[in-house]
Scaffold this motif. Sequence first.
Motif, PDB file in Angstrom:
ATOM      1  N   LEU A  57      44.385  39.801  32.223  1.00 39.43           N
ATOM      2  CA  LEU A  57      44.223  38.755  31.219  1.00 39.43           C
ATOM      3  C   LEU A  57      43.623  39.264  29.917  1.00 39.43           C
ATOM      4  CD1 LEU A  57      43.083  35.683  33.345  1.00 39.43           C
ATOM      5  CD2 LEU A  57      45.337  36.221  32.440  1.00 39.43           C
ATOM      6  N   PHE A  58      43.034  40.437  29.935  1.00 36.33           N
ATOM      7  CA  PHE A  58      42.500  41.016  28.712  1.00 36.33           C
ATOM      8  C   PHE A  58      43.225  42.311  28.348  1.00 36.33           C
ATOM      9  CE2 PHE A  58      39.203  38.084  29.984  1.00 36.33           C
ATOM     10  CZ  PHE A  58      38.907  37.459  28.782  1.00 36.33           C
ATOM     11  N   GLY A  59      44.483  42.366  28.705  1.00 33.03           N
ATOM     12  CA  GLY A  59      45.322  43.489  28.328  1.00 33.03           C
ATOM     13  C   GLY A  59      45.571  43.557  26.837  1.00 33.03           C
ATOM     14  N   ASP A  60      45.213  42.478  26.113  1.00 36.87           N
ATOM     15  CA  ASP A  60      45.384  42.486  24.663  1.00 36.87           C
ATOM     16  C   ASP A  60      44.226  43.171  23.937  1.00 36.87           C
ATOM     17  OD1 ASP A  60      43.671  40.457  25.480  1.00 36.87           O
ATOM     18  OD2 ASP A  60      44.279  39.061  23.900  1.00 36.87           O
ATOM     19  N   LEU A  61      43.190  43.561  24.682  1.00 37.49           N
ATOM     20  CA  LEU A  61      42.111  44.353  24.069  1.00 37.49           C
ATOM     21  C   LEU A  61      42.650  45.742  23.739  1.00 37.49           C
ATOM     22  CD1 LEU A  61      38.894  43.629  26.184  1.00 37.49           C
ATOM     23  CD2 LEU A  61      39.340  42.940  23.829  1.00 37.49           C
ATOM     24  N   ASP A  62      42.467  46.163  22.497  1.00 39.47           N
ATOM     25  CA  ASP A  62      43.071  47.416  22.029  1.00 39.47           C
ATOM     26  C   ASP A  62      42.202  48.630  22.363  1.00 39.47           C
ATOM     27  OD1 ASP A  62      45.081  48.917  20.823  1.00 39.47           O
ATOM     28  OD2 ASP A  62      44.080  48.855  18.866  1.00 39.47           O
ATOM     29  N   LYS A  63      41.725  48.681  23.593  1.00 36.23           N
ATOM     30  CA  LYS A  63      40.915  49.803  24.060  1.00 36.23           C
ATOM     31  C   LYS A  63      40.898  49.789  25.582  1.00 36.23           C
ATOM     32  CE  LYS A  63      37.032  46.990  22.510  1.00 36.23           C
ATOM     33  NZ  LYS A  63      35.835  46.970  21.657  1.00 36.23           N
ATOM     34  N   ALA A  64      40.372  50.856  26.160  1.00 34.86           N
ATOM     35  CA  ALA A  64      40.359  50.953  27.621  1.00 34.86           C
ATOM     36  C   ALA A  64      39.391  49.960  28.245  1.00 34.86           C
ATOM     37  CB  ALA A  64      40.006  52.379  28.048  1.00 34.86           C
ATOM     38  N   PHE A  65      38.220  49.789  27.635  1.00 40.13           N
ATOM     39  CA  PHE A  65      37.205  48.847  28.102  1.00 40.13           C
ATOM     40  C   PHE A  65      36.626  48.113  26.898  1.00 40.13           C
ATOM     41  CE2 PHE A  65      37.214  51.919  31.576  1.00 40.13           C
ATOM     42  CZ  PHE A  65      37.081  51.119  32.707  1.00 40.13           C
ATOM     43  N   GLY A  66      36.154  46.889  27.133  1.00 35.02           N
ATOM     44  CA  GLY A  66      35.533  46.144  26.047  1.00 35.02           C
ATOM     45  C   GLY A  66      34.744  44.959  26.577  1.00 35.02           C
ATOM     46  N   ASP A  67      33.923  44.386  25.697  1.00 39.65           N
ATOM     47  CA  ASP A  67      33.110  43.223  26.053  1.00 39.65           C
ATOM     48  C   ASP A  67      33.810  41.939  25.641  1.00 39.65           C
ATOM     49  OD1 ASP A  67      30.432  44.133  27.145  1.00 39.65           O
ATOM     50  OD2 ASP A  67      30.537  45.352  25.331  1.00 39.65           O
ATOM     51  N   VAL A  68      33.766  40.949  26.504  1.00 34.78           N
ATOM     52  CA  VAL A  68      34.274  39.608  26.208  1.00 34.78           C
ATOM     53  C   VAL A  68      33.226  38.603  26.663  1.00 34.78           C
ATOM     54  CG1 VAL A  68      36.690  40.296  26.432  1.00 34.78           C
ATOM     55  CG2 VAL A  68      35.477  39.388  28.431  1.00 34.78           C
ATOM     56  N   SER A  69      33.291  37.390  26.138  1.00 33.35           N
ATOM     57  CA  SER A  69      32.339  36.365  26.566  1.00 33.35           C
ATOM     58  C   SER A  69      32.826  35.724  27.865  1.00 33.35           C
ATOM     59  CB  SER A  69      32.192  35.294  25.487  1.00 33.35           C
ATOM     60  OG  SER A  69      33.378  34.508  25.404  1.00 33.35           O
ATOM     61  N   PHE A  70      31.891  35.174  28.611  1.00 32.02           N
ATOM     62  CA  PHE A  70      32.280  34.503  29.851  1.00 32.02           C
ATOM     63  C   PHE A  70      33.057  33.219  29.542  1.00 32.02           C
ATOM     64  CE2 PHE A  70      28.898  37.270  31.433  1.00 32.02           C
ATOM     65  CZ  PHE A  70      29.529  37.789  32.553  1.00 32.02           C
ATOM     66  N   GLU A  71      32.842  32.663  28.349  1.00 29.45           N
ATOM     67  CA  GLU A  71      33.630  31.507  27.936  1.00 29.45           C
ATOM     68  C   GLU A  71      35.096  31.901  27.729  1.00 29.45           C
ATOM     69  OE1 GLU A  71      29.540  30.628  27.649  1.00 29.45           O
ATOM     70  OE2 GLU A  71      30.632  32.316  26.721  1.00 29.45           O
ATOM     71  N   GLN A  72      35.323  33.098  27.191  1.00 31.19           N
ATOM     72  CA  GLN A  72      36.702  33.593  27.057  1.00 31.19           C
ATOM     73  C   GLN A  72      37.358  33.775  28.420  1.00 31.19           C
ATOM     74  OE1 GLN A  72      35.486  36.967  24.426  1.00 31.19           O
ATOM     75  NE2 GLN A  72      37.375  36.477  23.309  1.00 31.19           N
ATOM     76  N   VAL A  73      36.586  34.282  29.367  1.00 28.19           N
ATOM     77  CA  VAL A  73      37.107  34.445  30.728  1.00 28.19           C
ATOM     78  C   VAL A  73      37.528  33.091  31.280  1.00 28.19           C
ATOM     79  CG1 VAL A  73      36.584  35.176  33.085  1.00 28.19           C
ATOM     80  CG2 VAL A  73      35.678  36.487  31.149  1.00 28.19           C
ATOM     81  N   ALA A  74      36.670  32.082  31.098  1.00 26.38           N
ATOM     82  CA  ALA A  74      36.971  30.736  31.612  1.00 26.38           C
ATOM     83  C   ALA A  74      38.226  30.166  30.957  1.00 26.38           C
ATOM     84  CB  ALA A  74      35.777  29.821  31.370  1.00 26.38           C
ATOM     85  N   GLU A  75      38.384  30.396  29.663  1.00 23.65           N
ATOM     86  CA  GLU A  75      39.553  29.879  28.942  1.00 23.65           C
ATOM     87  C   GLU A  75      40.851  30.463  29.488  1.00 23.65           C
ATOM     88  OE1 GLU A  75      38.905  30.779  24.867  1.00 23.65           O
ATOM     89  OE2 GLU A  75      37.280  29.316  24.609  1.00 23.65           O
ATOM     90  N   ARG A  76      40.808  31.716  29.915  1.00 26.56           N
ATOM     91  CA  ARG A  76      42.029  32.372  30.394  1.00 26.56           C
ATOM     92  C   ARG A  76      42.274  32.134  31.881  1.00 26.56           C
ATOM     93  NH1 ARG A  76      42.945  37.736  26.582  1.00 26.56           N
ATOM     94  NH2 ARG A  76      42.122  36.765  24.681  1.00 26.56           N
ATOM     95  N   ALA A  77      41.327  31.520  32.551  1.00 25.93           N
ATOM     96  CA  ALA A  77      41.491  31.011  33.918  1.00 25.93           C
ATOM     97  C   ALA A  77      42.110  32.012  34.893  1.00 25.93           C
ATOM     98  CB  ALA A  77      42.317  29.725  33.889  1.00 25.93           C
ATOM     99  N   PRO A  78      41.424  33.096  35.187  1.00 30.68           N
ATOM    100  CA  PRO A  78      41.980  34.068  36.146  1.00 30.68           C
ATOM    101  C   PRO A  78      42.124  33.477  37.548  1.00 30.68           C
ATOM    102  CG  PRO A  78      39.677  34.554  35.674  1.00 30.68           C
ATOM    103  CD  PRO A  78      40.093  33.501  34.691  1.00 30.68           C
ATOM    104  N   GLU A  79      43.168  33.918  38.229  1.00 31.03           N
ATOM    105  CA  GLU A  79      43.394  33.503  39.617  1.00 31.03           C
ATOM    106  C   GLU A  79      42.642  34.399  40.599  1.00 31.03           C
ATOM    107  OE1 GLU A  79      47.951  31.854  39.185  1.00 31.03           O
ATOM    108  OE2 GLU A  79      47.603  34.017  39.343  1.00 31.03           O
ATOM    109  N   ALA A  80      42.292  35.591  40.154  1.00 28.93           N
ATOM    110  CA  ALA A  80      41.534  36.537  40.980  1.00 28.93           C
ATOM    111  C   ALA A  80      40.670  37.390  40.063  1.00 28.93           C
ATOM    112  CB  ALA A  80      42.460  37.412  41.807  1.00 28.93           C
ATOM    113  N   ILE A  81      39.579  37.901  40.618  1.00 31.05           N
ATOM    114  CA  ILE A  81      38.675  38.775  39.877  1.00 31.05           C
ATOM    115  C   ILE A  81      38.584  40.099  40.613  1.00 31.05           C
ATOM    116  CG2 ILE A  81      36.300  39.143  39.106  1.00 31.05           C
ATOM    117  CD1 ILE A  81      36.038  36.089  38.840  1.00 31.05           C
TER     118      ILE A  81
END
Length: 329
Positions: free
Chosen positions: A240-264
């Motif tokens: 769900l964060f494959g659009d980050l233009d780097k290998a690793f990066g920080d995102v907010s937990f609110e962003q995670v909730a918005e993208r609604a992952p089916e698995a972690i």
Amino acid sequence: MPRNHLKSLLSACALAVLISGCGGGNTPSATSSAGPSAKGFPVTIDNCGVKTTYRRPPQRAVSLNQHATEALLSLGVEKSMVGTGYLDDKILPEYQAAYDSVKVISKEYPSFEVLLEAEPDFVYGGWSSTFDEKEGRSRAAFAKAGIDTHLNTEECPTGPVTVASMDEEIRTLAKIFGVPERGEERLGKLHATLDKVETQLAGVTPVKLFVYDSGDKTAFTAGGKGIGNEMIRRAGGANLFGDLDKAFGDVSFEQVAERAPEAIVIYDYGDRSVEDKKKFLLAHPALKDVPAIKNQRFAVLPLSSTVLGVRMPSAVESLAKQLHPDRVR
């Protein structure tokens, strides 16, 4: 040099270079010094901006970081290794005997002086932190001491890191050590695993995934430029964060909730256990309505399997089994 003295076990070559004061760019390396070339050599490698010409295979190699060490062991060059250091996990069983034959020179990163005491002619690092300039271990410092260096290319990508990147890394190492046929043999086995998983997952609907590496205030996650993104895709997932233009990066937990992952997918390493990470995520108020949290759907991968190296295909298979147990057993 970070200090004004060196211990007495410096190699004659390194000591001579240091005394002469030759510059890093013009210093002949340990394996590219004058003399006849070995069969199949010279070999010139352009690695992360450092060009090295090898006239013969390394004879006294040191590997630092798990994936660097296992890559060399997978090529059967342990007799040409004089040291290793900095594991995140246990060595893979198939390489244990070879690993036991190589001296462990440090639990984590050794100092520059300790590295020099091993009298290496080649240092291979898995992470860019291997060659930390602030710690006196820059690639220029090694070059000045007549020691060749190589950095895992996931640390200096020119584009997304893929299976082709794994192939290139293994083939380059095999070329440096003069064992190209071993490189092809190893790649054949690695690709057999990937091909099997691809067949088993044909037509599967990808599972929407969020990778949790670490973080409390923000989530440190896998982006689109590392091998982790490719692994997820090949395991029947969608990062769900494959659009980050780097290998690793920080995102907010609110962003995670918005993208609604089916698995972690939890990356397992360090002092914080997988169970602690699960408890943290399950209790996070921003994630309470996320499908993966509601269903407590987690997968786990060791960090050492999520970087560019020989573990990657088996990690794809492991993740595929966790995401699609009805397809991959």
